[in-house]
Design a protein around this motif. Structure first.
Motif, PDB file in Angstrom:
ATOM      1  N   HIS A  34      48.800  -6.498-101.441  1.00 52.42           N
ATOM      2  CA  HIS A  34      47.504  -7.138-101.689  1.00 52.42           C
ATOM      3  C   HIS A  34      47.546  -7.977-102.962  1.00 52.42           C
ATOM      4  O   HIS A  34      46.973  -9.057-103.019  1.00 52.42           O
ATOM      5  N   PRO A  90      48.569 -10.494 -93.963  1.00 52.12           N
ATOM      6  CA  PRO A  90      47.463  -9.862 -94.694  1.00 52.12           C
ATOM      7  C   PRO A  90      46.184  -9.741 -93.887  1.00 52.12           C
ATOM      8  O   PRO A  90      45.273  -9.027 -94.288  1.00 52.12           O
ATOM      9  N   LYS A 146      46.358  -1.392 -96.888  1.00 52.56           N
ATOM     10  CA  LYS A 146      47.510  -2.169 -97.350  1.00 52.56           C
ATOM     11  C   LYS A 146      48.100  -1.506 -98.583  1.00 52.56           C
ATOM     12  O   LYS A 146      47.411  -0.761 -99.283  1.00 52.56           O
ATOM     13  N   GLU A 168      45.083  -2.767 -89.449  1.00 50.46           N
ATOM     14  CA  GLU A 168      45.782  -1.550 -89.012  1.00 50.46           C
ATOM     15  C   GLU A 168      44.843  -0.760 -88.104  1.00 50.46           C
ATOM     16  O   GLU A 168      43.668  -0.591 -88.406  1.00 50.46           O
ATOM     17  N   ALA A 187      42.769  -2.928-101.283  1.00 58.36           N
ATOM     18  CA  ALA A 187      44.025  -2.494-100.655  1.00 58.36           C
ATOM     19  C   ALA A 187      43.814  -1.168 -99.942  1.00 58.36           C
ATOM     20  O   ALA A 187      44.235  -0.986 -98.797  1.00 58.36           O
TER      21      ALA A 187
END
Length: 155
Positions: A105, A147, A100, A151, A95
């Motif tokens: 996650h 998911p 995330k 980013e 994660a």
């Protein structure tokens, strides 16, 4: 019925209610029994080594109970779907590495593992695309972002 087993203290882990909700969102209504076990790296590594030949901990392992939909031996009417084993440390690390939230996650790992138990896989590109598509739909219904979206910092 969904059973939750924790080999670890509950601090920092998703609640049993959350784990069940994520699994239920993925599974058909008559899914049978499922156990979700939250473990440390040592247990994950031992299972991954024994069952997959990979000597390292992994995020989620799925162990399907394959008796062609038959009832559990000795317990008529009790179909078993299988077990998920999720390594808390790996989920936490991934994660962070992937930018995330841990909660998102965790939800992804439960959904991903449940789809494996339902027969989905990602051994080929076609299988991976289908599985990822289903994951995205289920997670969006649960209020989580894609998911697989990476980013980026800046344009």
């Amino acid at each position: 019925m969904i059973h939750i087993q924790r080999q670890l203290p509950p601090q920092g882990l998703p609640s049993a209610q959350s784990l069940r909700a994520w699994a239920i969102a993925t599974l058909p209504e008559d899914h049978g029994e499922l156990t979700i076990r939250l473990v440390d790296e040592a247990e994950s590594q031992a299972l991954n080594r024994s069952y997959r030949g990979k000597d390292k901990p992994t995020n989620v392992l799925s162990f399907g109970y394959d008796m062609d939909g038959d009832d559990m031996p000795g317990l008529p009417g009790q179909a078993i779907l299988g077990d998920l084993v999720i390594c808390a440390a790996v989920v936490r690390r991934e994660a962070s590495e992937q930018g995330k939230t841990e909660r998102a996650h965790w939800a992804h790992m439960v959904v991903h593992g449940c789809l494996h138990l339902l027969g989905y896989d990602h051994e080929s590109n076609t299988e991976a695309e289908e599985m990822e598509h289903r994951e995205k739909i289920i997670l969006a219904r649960l209020g989580f972002p894609d998911p697989y979206e990476v980013e980026h910092d800046g344009p």
